[in-house]
Design an enzyme around this catalytic site. Structure first.
Site, PDB file in Angstrom:
ATOM      1  N   HIS A   6       0.818  -1.224   0.000  1.00 10.18           N
ATOM      2  CA  HIS A   6       0.000   0.000   0.000  1.00 10.18           C
ATOM      3  C   HIS A   6       0.847   1.267   0.000  1.00 10.18           C
ATOM      4  CE1 HIS A   6       0.156   0.104   4.550  1.00 10.18           C
ATOM      5  NE2 HIS A   6       0.169   1.386   4.297  1.00 10.18           N
ATOM      6  N   ASP A  30      -0.137  -7.603   1.724  1.00 12.97           N
ATOM      7  CA  ASP A  30       0.320  -6.209   1.694  1.00 12.97           C
ATOM      8  C   ASP A  30       1.850  -6.187   1.755  1.00 12.97           C
ATOM      9  OD1 ASP A  30       0.481  -3.493   1.760  1.00 12.97           O
ATOM     10  OD2 ASP A  30      -0.500  -3.238   3.705  1.00 12.97           O
ATOM     11  N   GLY A  49       2.952   6.854   8.439  1.00 11.66           N
ATOM     12  CA  GLY A  49       4.353   7.051   8.075  1.00 11.66           C
ATOM     13  C   GLY A  49       5.233   5.903   8.505  1.00 11.66           C
ATOM     14  N   SER A  99       4.145   2.730   8.111  1.00  8.63           N
ATOM     15  CA  SER A  99       3.776   1.630   7.226  1.00  8.63           C
ATOM     16  C   SER A  99       4.979   1.115   6.461  1.00  8.63           C
ATOM     17  CB  SER A  99       2.746   2.112   6.196  1.00  8.63           C
ATOM     18  OG  SER A  99       1.476   2.118   6.759  1.00  8.63           O
ATOM     19  N   GLY A 100       5.000  -0.199   6.246  1.00 12.22           N
ATOM     20  CA  GLY A 100       6.080  -0.800   5.471  1.00 12.22           C
ATOM     21  C   GLY A 100       7.271  -1.201   6.314  1.00 12.22           C
TER      22      GLY A 100
END
Ligand SMILES: *[C@@H]1O[C@H](CO)[C@@H](O)[C@H](O)[C@H]1NC(C)=O
Length: 269
Positions: free
Chosen positions: A71, A118, A219, A221-222
């Protein structure tokens, strides 16, 4: 950062029942990371009017490959030139040395974070020279399990509260988050939800961690959920989604890395 939230929510609106729309995750309740810790942490940068702005976290899993959330990528045309990578930095934007990408591989089954998958792999144009401050994080074996008694942490430069940016000098934050078993987590996500108990919200390819007031935020995320197993760090998850930066009592939801190690190894070898 808030921009991630704004970019991702409109995309989700069409395909996902409203009662299931949860805010993208994002570190709340954390403290400053020490220099030398989390040497795999990267910052995924996106061009905003000529400025390479932090948009997501990620982790170095091989000298040429980064693991992040799908995402974080799908909001653009997936052009490698739309992104740059900053390796482990103590303070975001301090002496930036940005690295270009050669290739982006989004998991082919990815649709939206609520369906899982994801995950994305980013290939650097040239391999990184590893040293004391820049290191890779090991992926677990597919059979590895992560349990609430393990020491797990999530790190990032995301918001410190919903809508509240990390203040200058943007020091990397860390927070310790306990893993929660999938059944309990699924049950918690069914509270105040119209999704029937028979329909899983927390899928097999997701892993939950965190508690109220201790979660990632916009921020983050990942980024990696890193757990210490027999003295070494393994990446158990990728920050994927959750609710309001730890304000609620539900844990954060991460992409379960063990479900994808074969897929990842196939691409990075
Ligand atoms: C490690 O490598 C990075 C980037 O390749 C470099 O900026 C940094 O100074 C190096 N650190 C040490 C301790 O050699």
């Amino acid at each position: 950062m808030i921009c991630l939230l704004l970019l991702t929510l409109p995309l989700l609106g069409n395909s996902v029942p409203l009662n299931q729309v949860k805010k993208e995750v994002k570190i709340v309740g954390g403290s400053d990371a020490q220099e030398g810790e989390w040497p795999w942490q990267i910052s995924l940068r996106k061009n905003w009017n000529g400025f390479w702005r932090h948009s997501c976290g990620g982790s170095l899993i091989h000298p040429s490959w980064i693991l992040t959330a799908a995402h974080c990528i799908v909001t653009s045309k997936n052009e490698p030139s739309d992104f740059m990578i900053q390796l482990r930095q103590q303070n975001l934007y301090e002496n930036d040395h940005l690295l270009p990408l050669e290739e982006i591989i989004i998991h082919p089954n990815y649709n939206n974070h609520l369906e899982g998958f994801d995950m994305a792999l980013l290939k650097l144009q040239s391999p990184v020279q590893l040293n004391k401050t820049i290191q890779i994080i090991r992926l677990p074996e597919a059979f590895q399990t992560f349990t609430p008694d393990m020491e797990c942490w999530v790190t990032g430069w995301g918001n410190i509260e919903s809508g509240v940016h990390l203040p200058s000098p943007y020091t990397l934050k860390k927070v310790q988050v306990p893993v929660m078993d999938a059944l309990t987590c699924d049950h918690q996500y069914h509270l105040d939800s119209s999704v029937p108990e028979s329909q899983r919200i927390i899928l097999d390819n997701m892993i939950c961690a965190g508690r109220a007031g201790k979660n990632p935020c916009q921020g983050d995320s990942g980024g990696a959920l890193a757990c210490k197993v027999q003295g070494s760090w393994l990446q158990a998850g990728i920050v994927s989604w959750g609710e309001f930066c730890g304000g609620f009592h539900r844990p954060g939801v991460y992409t379960r890395v063990t479900a994808f190690v074969d897929w990842i190894n196939q691409h990075i070898q």
